[in-house]
Write a protein that holds these residues in place. Structure first.
Motif, PDB file in Angstrom:
ATOM      1  N   VAL A 261      59.524  10.646  11.865  1.00 36.40           N
ATOM      2  CA  VAL A 261      59.216  10.573  13.174  1.00 36.40           C
ATOM      3  C   VAL A 261      58.833  12.015  13.827  1.00 36.40           C
ATOM      4  CG1 VAL A 261      61.094   8.847  13.594  1.00 36.40           C
ATOM      5  CG2 VAL A 261      61.759  11.228  13.712  1.00 36.40           C
ATOM      6  N   SER A 262      58.388  11.967  15.128  1.00 34.96           N
ATOM      7  CA  SER A 262      57.955  13.308  15.725  1.00 34.96           C
ATOM      8  C   SER A 262      59.118  13.681  16.578  1.00 34.96           C
ATOM      9  CB  SER A 262      56.788  12.897  16.513  1.00 34.96           C
ATOM     10  OG  SER A 262      57.340  12.170  17.794  1.00 34.96           O
ATOM     11  N   GLU A 263      58.991  14.928  17.135  1.00 31.82           N
ATOM     12  CA  GLU A 263      59.829  15.790  17.820  1.00 31.82           C
ATOM     13  C   GLU A 263      60.449  14.683  19.067  1.00 31.82           C
ATOM     14  OE1 GLU A 263      62.195  19.133  18.593  1.00 31.82           O
ATOM     15  OE2 GLU A 263      61.095  18.781  17.110  1.00 31.82           O
ATOM     16  N   TYR A 273      71.825   9.676  14.364  1.00 34.29           N
ATOM     17  CA  TYR A 273      71.565   9.521  13.104  1.00 34.29           C
ATOM     18  C   TYR A 273      71.319  11.168  12.585  1.00 34.29           C
ATOM     19  CZ  TYR A 273      69.664   5.014  14.728  1.00 34.29           C
ATOM     20  OH  TYR A 273      69.486   4.034  15.402  1.00 34.29           O
ATOM     21  N   GLN A 274      71.321  11.262  11.213  1.00 36.66           N
ATOM     22  CA  GLN A 274      71.266  12.426  10.583  1.00 36.66           C
ATOM     23  C   GLN A 274      69.904  12.660   9.808  1.00 36.66           C
ATOM     24  OE1 GLN A 274      74.196  12.765   7.477  1.00 36.66           O
ATOM     25  NE2 GLN A 274      75.915  12.700   8.805  1.00 36.66           N
ATOM     26  N   PHE A 275      69.081  13.381  10.702  1.00 36.56           N
ATOM     27  CA  PHE A 275      67.732  13.700  10.097  1.00 36.56           C
ATOM     28  C   PHE A 275      67.525  15.224   9.548  1.00 36.56           C
ATOM     29  CE2 PHE A 275      67.436  11.353  14.118  1.00 36.56           C
ATOM     30  CZ  PHE A 275      66.119  10.413  14.142  1.00 36.56           C
ATOM     31  N   SER A 276      66.673  15.218   8.757  1.00 38.95           N
ATOM     32  CA  SER A 276      66.234  16.507   8.038  1.00 38.95           C
ATOM     33  C   SER A 276      64.817  16.717   8.534  1.00 38.95           C
ATOM     34  CB  SER A 276      66.279  16.279   6.491  1.00 38.95           C
ATOM     35  OG  SER A 276      65.385  15.480   6.094  1.00 38.95           O
ATOM     36  N   LYS A 277      64.738  18.128   8.886  1.00 41.88           N
ATOM     37  CA  LYS A 277      63.343  18.484   9.364  1.00 41.88           C
ATOM     38  C   LYS A 277      62.505  18.729   8.063  1.00 41.88           C
ATOM     39  CE  LYS A 277      61.295  21.946  12.506  1.00 41.88           C
ATOM     40  NZ  LYS A 277      61.392  23.335  13.144  1.00 41.88           N
ATOM     41  N   MET A 278      61.262  18.174   8.418  1.00 44.08           N
ATOM     42  CA  MET A 278      60.127  18.247   7.286  1.00 44.08           C
ATOM     43  C   MET A 278      59.308  19.174   7.589  1.00 44.08           C
ATOM     44  SD  MET A 278      57.790  15.102   5.838  1.00 44.08           S
ATOM     45  CE  MET A 278      56.314  15.320   4.719  1.00 44.08           C
ATOM     46  N   GLY A 279      59.145  19.889   8.669  1.00 46.80           N
ATOM     47  CA  GLY A 279      58.353  21.020   9.059  1.00 46.80           C
ATOM     48  C   GLY A 279      57.417  20.747  10.263  1.00 46.80           C
ATOM     49  N   GLU A 280      56.318  21.509  10.176  1.00 48.12           N
ATOM     50  CA  GLU A 280      55.523  21.277  11.406  1.00 48.12           C
ATOM     51  C   GLU A 280      53.882  20.919  10.939  1.00 48.12           C
ATOM     52  OE1 GLU A 280      55.073  24.504  13.882  1.00 48.12           O
ATOM     53  OE2 GLU A 280      56.803  24.297  15.053  1.00 48.12           O
ATOM     54  N   MET A 281      53.301  20.015  11.613  1.00 53.85           N
ATOM     55  CA  MET A 281      52.085  19.355  11.265  1.00 53.85           C
ATOM     56  C   MET A 281      50.958  19.143  12.083  1.00 53.85           C
ATOM     57  SD  MET A 281      52.702  15.696   9.597  1.00 53.85           S
ATOM     58  CE  MET A 281      53.770  16.190   8.316  1.00 53.85           C
ATOM     59  N   ASP A 282      49.763  19.212  11.755  1.00 56.88           N
ATOM     60  CA  ASP A 282      48.852  19.017  12.570  1.00 56.88           C
ATOM     61  C   ASP A 282      48.680  17.411  13.039  1.00 56.88           C
ATOM     62  OD1 ASP A 282      47.769  21.356  13.858  1.00 56.88           O
ATOM     63  OD2 ASP A 282      46.912  21.805  11.952  1.00 56.88           O
ATOM     64  N   ILE A 283      49.094  16.999  14.253  1.00 54.41           N
ATOM     65  CA  ILE A 283      48.968  15.668  14.584  1.00 54.41           C
ATOM     66  C   ILE A 283      47.776  15.310  15.307  1.00 54.41           C
ATOM     67  CG2 ILE A 283      49.908  13.702  15.652  1.00 54.41           C
ATOM     68  CD1 ILE A 283      52.838  14.343  14.798  1.00 54.41           C
ATOM     69  N   PRO A 284      46.666  14.540  15.080  1.00 59.17           N
ATOM     70  CA  PRO A 284      45.677  14.257  15.999  1.00 59.17           C
ATOM     71  C   PRO A 284      46.011  14.044  17.288  1.00 59.17           C
ATOM     72  CG  PRO A 284      45.534  12.887  13.706  1.00 59.17           C
ATOM     73  CD  PRO A 284      46.824  13.681  13.853  1.00 59.17           C
ATOM     74  N   GLY A 285      45.268  14.756  18.112  1.00 59.14           N
ATOM     75  CA  GLY A 285      45.545  14.581  19.468  1.00 59.14           C
ATOM     76  C   GLY A 285      46.890  15.356  20.197  1.00 59.14           C
ATOM     77  N   GLN A 286      47.629  15.909  19.027  1.00 58.49           N
ATOM     78  CA  GLN A 286      48.937  16.607  19.690  1.00 58.49           C
ATOM     79  C   GLN A 286      49.029  17.938  19.208  1.00 58.49           C
ATOM     80  OE1 GLN A 286      51.233  14.336  21.397  1.00 58.49           O
ATOM     81  NE2 GLN A 286      49.477  13.189  21.486  1.00 58.49           N
ATOM     82  N   GLY A 287      48.286  18.460  18.317  1.00 58.73           N
ATOM     83  CA  GLY A 287      48.274  19.677  17.672  1.00 58.73           C
ATOM     84  C   GLY A 287      49.551  19.719  16.685  1.00 58.73           C
ATOM     85  N   LYS A 288      50.103  21.004  16.647  1.00 56.02           N
ATOM     86  CA  LYS A 288      51.366  21.357  15.725  1.00 56.02           C
ATOM     87  C   LYS A 288      52.527  20.765  16.414  1.00 56.02           C
ATOM     88  CE  LYS A 288      49.719  24.201  12.216  1.00 56.02           C
ATOM     89  NZ  LYS A 288      50.401  23.948  10.767  1.00 56.02           N
ATOM     90  N   ALA A 290      56.589  19.338  15.064  1.00 56.25           N
ATOM     91  CA  ALA A 290      57.569  19.151  14.385  1.00 56.25           C
ATOM     92  C   ALA A 290      57.825  17.724  14.098  1.00 56.25           C
ATOM     93  CB  ALA A 290      58.813  19.865  14.918  1.00 56.25           C
ATOM     94  N   VAL A 291      58.132  17.466  12.691  1.00 55.19           N
ATOM     95  CA  VAL A 291      58.372  16.020  12.365  1.00 55.19           C
ATOM     96  C   VAL A 291      59.723  16.008  11.569  1.00 55.19           C
ATOM     97  CG1 VAL A 291      56.183  15.334  12.182  1.00 55.19           C
ATOM     98  CG2 VAL A 291      56.669  16.340  10.178  1.00 55.19           C
ATOM     99  N   TRP A 292      60.242  14.769  11.750  1.00 54.13           N
ATOM    100  CA  TRP A 292      61.773  14.795  11.162  1.00 54.13           C
ATOM    101  C   TRP A 292      61.882  13.535   9.981  1.00 54.13           C
ATOM    102  CZ3 TRP A 292      65.482  18.395  12.561  1.00 54.13           C
ATOM    103  CH2 TRP A 292      64.928  19.522  13.414  1.00 54.13           C
ATOM    104  N   LEU A 293      62.505  13.671   8.934  1.00 48.88           N
ATOM    105  CA  LEU A 293      62.699  12.311   7.936  1.00 48.88           C
ATOM    106  C   LEU A 293      64.160  11.899   8.120  1.00 48.88           C
ATOM    107  CD1 LEU A 293      61.392  13.620   4.619  1.00 48.88           C
ATOM    108  CD2 LEU A 293      60.524  11.443   5.939  1.00 48.88           C
ATOM    109  N   LEU A 294      64.218  10.436   8.188  1.00 50.19           N
ATOM    110  CA  LEU A 294      65.426  10.027   8.485  1.00 50.19           C
ATOM    111  C   LEU A 294      65.623   9.050   7.323  1.00 50.19           C
ATOM    112  CD1 LEU A 294      67.897   9.151  10.001  1.00 50.19           C
ATOM    113  CD2 LEU A 294      66.541   7.421  11.023  1.00 50.19           C
ATOM    114  N   ARG A 295      66.519   8.994   6.304  1.00 54.45           N
ATOM    115  CA  ARG A 295      66.645   8.393   5.159  1.00 54.45           C
ATOM    116  C   ARG A 295      67.880   7.770   5.010  1.00 54.45           C
ATOM    117  NH1 ARG A 295      66.254  11.968  -0.031  1.00 54.45           N
ATOM    118  NH2 ARG A 295      66.160   9.788  -0.939  1.00 54.45           N
ATOM    119  N   ASP A 296      67.922   6.432   4.202  1.00 57.18           N
ATOM    120  CA  ASP A 296      68.990   5.672   3.424  1.00 57.18           C
ATOM    121  C   ASP A 296      69.673   4.989   4.791  1.00 57.18           C
ATOM    122  OD1 ASP A 296      69.655   8.510   1.374  1.00 57.18           O
ATOM    123  OD2 ASP A 296      68.437   6.431   1.036  1.00 57.18           O
TER     124      ASP A 296
END
Length: 301
Positions: A261-263, A273-288, A290-296
């Motif tokens: 998911v995004s910020e 929920y317990q998220f873990s930060k995956m880092g930042e990435m270039d999303i089309p139309g949004q720029g840099k 932060a994105v987050w992972l949710l598991r289990d």
């Protein structure tokens, strides 16, 4: 002569009322079956096809009533068959298109397109399933995928999330399309978590190596009905595009059986929920971003 004249007058005075009454009785007896036929014919034209005309006689009127009743039964049977076919068609459409779109189609709308300002979109793909298919028969592969997708559909129904489409091993769903919802982000995430559990259970049960990756994003979408021979309702715009982009990124760089998911979704949902930060990435139309992972499906207590 005068006596004869008086007798004629007296006889006429007696016979005329009798003949008149008898004529009225006979004419009524002749006309009543016709009135009944006319009355029941009007019922049929108004849509009431389950009618039967009863004529208490054994003449041409009885034969006419019998022919009319046979015609009425045929119309009634054809009407019921048509209604049953319409129900089947509606059921088939509802399995393919959202219910509000089916209703608008039935009302005669030909070009259906809407813009929805606040929608949460889930884009998912079962990774590794295609490779496993090569080791199965066609019946086994299709049957297994159908079981998984059917389980997804049941989960979407439980969480009141609208399934949009299934293409191969990809699944698209959304919340907030036709009914605005304040809890749409959480509803979609809960669906995503259940989808993780569904795929994990099927993979373990069948001793196969496949998993699911999910991307979720929220924003404005355009929904529209596409096609003429075979309809499909699809989502367009940046929100749907980014949800698919997050799913693809998750498939390449994420972790097995996870939701990316995004910020904008992390902020309101981090307390649940317990998220873990995956880092930042270039999303089309949004720029840099932060994105987050949710598991289990781990919830915060």
């Amino acid at each position: 002569m005068q006596i004869f004249g008086k007798r004629v007058l007296v006889t006429s005075a007696i016979l005329v009322p009798i003949v008149t009454i008898l004529s009225l009785f006979l004419s009524r007896r002749l006309v009543m079956p016709i009135y009944r036929l006319i009355s029941d014919a009007k019922k049929i034209t108004s849509g009431e096809t389950n009618v039967v005309v009863t004529v208490p006689s054994d003449d041409e009127f009885c034969q006419l009533a019998g022919a009319f009743n046979k015609m009425a039964r045929t119309i009634d049977e054809e009407k019921k068959a048509l209604e049953e076919q319409i129900k089947k068609n509606d059921s088939l459409l509802l399995k393919t298109l959202p219910a509000p779109i089916v209703m608008r189609l039935k009302q005669g709308e030909e070009k259906i397109a809407d813009k929805f300002p606040h929608v949460t979109v889930l884009s998912a793909n079962i990774v590794g399933f295609d490779e496993e298919c090569d080791l199965m028969s066609a019946e086994e592969a299709v049957g297994l995928l159908n079981d998984i997708v059917s389980a997804f559909d049941d989960a979407a129904l439980r969480h009141d999330v609208e399934k949009i489409s299934t293409v191969g091993t990809s699944y698209l769903a959304a919340s907030g399309l036709f009914v605005p919802r304040l809890d749409r982000d959480k509803a979609v995430v809960e669906l995503g978590l259940e989808m993780l559990r569904i795929v994990r259970a099927f993979s373990q049960e069948k001793h196969l190596n496949f998993e699911i990756r999910i991307g979720i994003y929220s924003g404005e979408v355009i929904g529209g009905l596409l096609g003429k021979q075979k309809f499909i309702y699809n989502l367009m715009g940046n929100t749907a595009k980014i949800a698919r982009f997050l799913m693809i990124v998750n498939s390449v760089e994420g972790k097995p059986n996870s939701i990316l998911v995004s910020e904008s979704l992390y902020e309101p949902l981090q307390e649940f929920y317990q998220f873990s930060k995956m880092g930042e990435m270039d999303i089309p139309g949004q720029g840099k971003v932060a994105v987050w992972l949710l598991r289990d499906g781990i919830h915060k207590k």
